[in-house]
Design a protein around this motif. Structure first.
Motif, PDB file in Angstrom:
ATOM      1  N   VAL A  83     -86.077  30.356  38.109  1.00 28.27           N
ATOM      2  CA  VAL A  83     -85.859  31.539  37.286  1.00 28.27           C
ATOM      3  C   VAL A  83     -87.183  32.105  36.771  1.00 28.27           C
ATOM      4  O   VAL A  83     -87.264  33.283  36.427  1.00 28.27           O
ATOM      5  N   VAL A  86     -88.715  34.967  39.581  1.00 31.15           N
ATOM      6  CA  VAL A  86     -87.948  36.133  40.035  1.00 31.15           C
ATOM      7  C   VAL A  86     -88.884  37.251  40.488  1.00 31.15           C
ATOM      8  O   VAL A  86     -88.687  37.858  41.550  1.00 31.15           O
ATOM      9  N   ARG A 173     -84.142  26.358  36.736  1.00 32.58           N
ATOM     10  CA  ARG A 173     -82.903  26.725  37.429  1.00 32.58           C
ATOM     11  C   ARG A 173     -83.199  27.567  38.674  1.00 32.58           C
ATOM     12  O   ARG A 173     -84.103  28.407  38.655  1.00 32.58           O
ATOM     13  N   ILE A 175     -82.323  30.465  41.601  1.00 29.69           N
ATOM     14  CA  ILE A 175     -81.858  31.853  41.519  1.00 29.69           C
ATOM     15  C   ILE A 175     -81.107  32.214  42.795  1.00 29.69           C
ATOM     16  O   ILE A 175     -81.437  31.737  43.884  1.00 29.69           O
ATOM     17  N   HIS A 176     -80.106  33.067  42.633  1.00 31.63           N
ATOM     18  CA  HIS A 176     -79.148  33.357  43.702  1.00 31.63           C
ATOM     19  C   HIS A 176     -78.987  34.867  43.784  1.00 31.63           C
ATOM     20  O   HIS A 176     -78.341  35.476  42.933  1.00 31.63           O
ATOM     21  N   HIS A 177     -79.601  35.456  44.800  1.00 32.29           N
ATOM     22  CA  HIS A 177     -79.682  36.907  44.863  1.00 32.29           C
ATOM     23  C   HIS A 177     -78.321  37.559  45.085  1.00 32.29           C
ATOM     24  O   HIS A 177     -77.588  37.185  45.993  1.00 32.29           O
ATOM     25  N   MET A 178     -77.977  38.522  44.236  1.00 32.75           N
ATOM     26  CA  MET A 178     -76.775  39.321  44.472  1.00 32.75           C
ATOM     27  C   MET A 178     -77.146  40.512  45.349  1.00 32.75           C
ATOM     28  O   MET A 178     -76.731  40.620  46.484  1.00 32.75           O
ATOM     29  N   GLY A 181     -82.449  43.058  43.683  1.00 35.58           N
ATOM     30  CA  GLY A 181     -83.343  42.376  42.753  1.00 35.58           C
ATOM     31  C   GLY A 181     -82.635  41.760  41.561  1.00 35.58           C
ATOM     32  O   GLY A 181     -83.287  41.292  40.628  1.00 35.58           O
ATOM     33  N   HIS A 182     -81.299  41.747  41.575  1.00 32.83           N
ATOM     34  CA  HIS A 182     -80.510  41.102  40.529  1.00 32.83           C
ATOM     35  C   HIS A 182     -80.063  39.730  41.027  1.00 32.83           C
ATOM     36  O   HIS A 182     -79.499  39.617  42.118  1.00 32.83           O
ATOM     37  N   TYR A 183     -80.285  38.721  40.213  1.00 32.25           N
ATOM     38  CA  TYR A 183     -79.973  37.343  40.593  1.00 32.25           C
ATOM     39  C   TYR A 183     -79.018  36.719  39.594  1.00 32.25           C
ATOM     40  O   TYR A 183     -79.100  36.978  38.383  1.00 32.25           O
ATOM     41  N   LEU A 184     -78.150  35.850  40.096  1.00 29.07           N
ATOM     42  CA  LEU A 184     -77.435  34.913  39.233  1.00 29.07           C
ATOM     43  C   LEU A 184     -78.244  33.642  39.175  1.00 29.07           C
ATOM     44  O   LEU A 184     -78.831  33.217  40.183  1.00 29.07           O
ATOM     45  N   THR A 185     -78.292  33.018  38.024  1.00 27.98           N
ATOM     46  CA  THR A 185     -78.962  31.732  37.904  1.00 27.98           C
ATOM     47  C   THR A 185     -77.919  30.617  38.046  1.00 27.98           C
ATOM     48  O   THR A 185     -76.741  30.832  37.844  1.00 27.98           O
TER      49      THR A 185
END
Lengths: 191, 191
Positions: A83, A86, A173, A175-178, A181-185
């Protein structure tokens, strides 16, 4: 921080457990080296492919410099950013190494891998050193690369007894790209 | 709940945006149908493969009944389970349809897909209806299936303006398998 030297915390991960490092679907950085050139790109499209010998699959677009280096060397590294990385992940994902030296748009350092020429990205939380399984038709048709994991590493602050302990290390943590450039952690653990 | 009827909340997702439904690396349920038989299994090893036409890749082991049904029908559905469906996901992941009817070990309902014979798993938060791209050598060698998404759906409570809004729907967060039935949930958003 993305430029943090994490050597002192980097521990080897048994090959038979190495799939766990990306089993939960993080976005990764793909790096490669050939003939004096390094490059790194971001790849949300990656997954484990087999347990033993451990294998991964990753999509690497034809337009990328990383693709050229992977095809020329037959080697790549997947580094798993945190995180705190990013901005780095977006920067190396939004520019091509054909156009710029990525170190001019992102703060990061490369480190030496143990078994491949491709470099590790420092400050990440895990690393998979891989040798490409030659499947040129699949790569040409689908931009899909299959590779065997030949060495694996994790930061021991977030990886204890062969499992992630992000609950104790929120700054590490994954990061999981949606999209865009927006990620879910990585969030809480459920059993 | 896993058996909740979600038809009233299910909305179509544009094919060009359908990759976003699994871009962040959730564990999915793979279902298939052939000759009067349905089955469903869990698969952490899945990823988008292309934008348009949208494609996915998923690993389906030779030992599974789902594999037989996918190969016979050329169709499959990826349903994306929520944090409320961890028990379901573990149950269908830990048993083989060769041995038992999975409805005997897990609470779930199948619903009809629009464009394929494979069923949707009710109560999930997204669904990708897929037609397998015939690549028998890849499937045989790597247990790897490539497929084109022909229809996509999401639960509109958690999918607004073509993006996930789990922050408003914590019970619909996706789950991301680490190992041994332990999952990370989708956490906070970072940009």
């Amino acid at each position: 921080m993305s430029t943090e030297n994490t050597h002192e915390f980097r521990v080897p991960v048994e090959l038979k457990r190495s799939f766990v490092l990306i089993n939960h679907g993080p976005t990764v950085l793909v790096s490669a080296h050939h003939a004096g050139r390094n490059n790194v790109m971001a790849a949300a499209w990656n997954m484990p492919l087999d347990f033993m010998p451990p294998k991964i699959a990753v999509v690497i677009d034809k337009s990328t410099l990383t693709r050229e280096l992977v095809e020329a060397s037959g080697e790549l590294v997947l580094s798993v950013p945190t995180v705190q990385q990013v901005a780095l992940t977006n920067a190396v994902g939004n520019h091509s190494g054909h156009d710029i030296d990525k170190s001019s748009v992102a703060q990061f350092s490369f480190g030496a891998a143990a078994k491949v020429s491709a470099p590790l990205v420092e400050g990440c939380v895990a690393w998979l050193e891989c040798k490409v399984l030659p499947e040129p038709e699949i790569s040409k048709k689908y931009d899909l690369f299959l590779a065997e994991i030949v060495a694996a590493w994790a930061d021991k602050r977030a990886w204890v007894n062969n499992r992630w302990v992000f609950e104790t290390q929120p700054n590490m943590r994954t990061i999981h790209h949606m999209a865009g450039g927006h990620y879910l952690t990585a969030g809480e653990v459920v059993n």
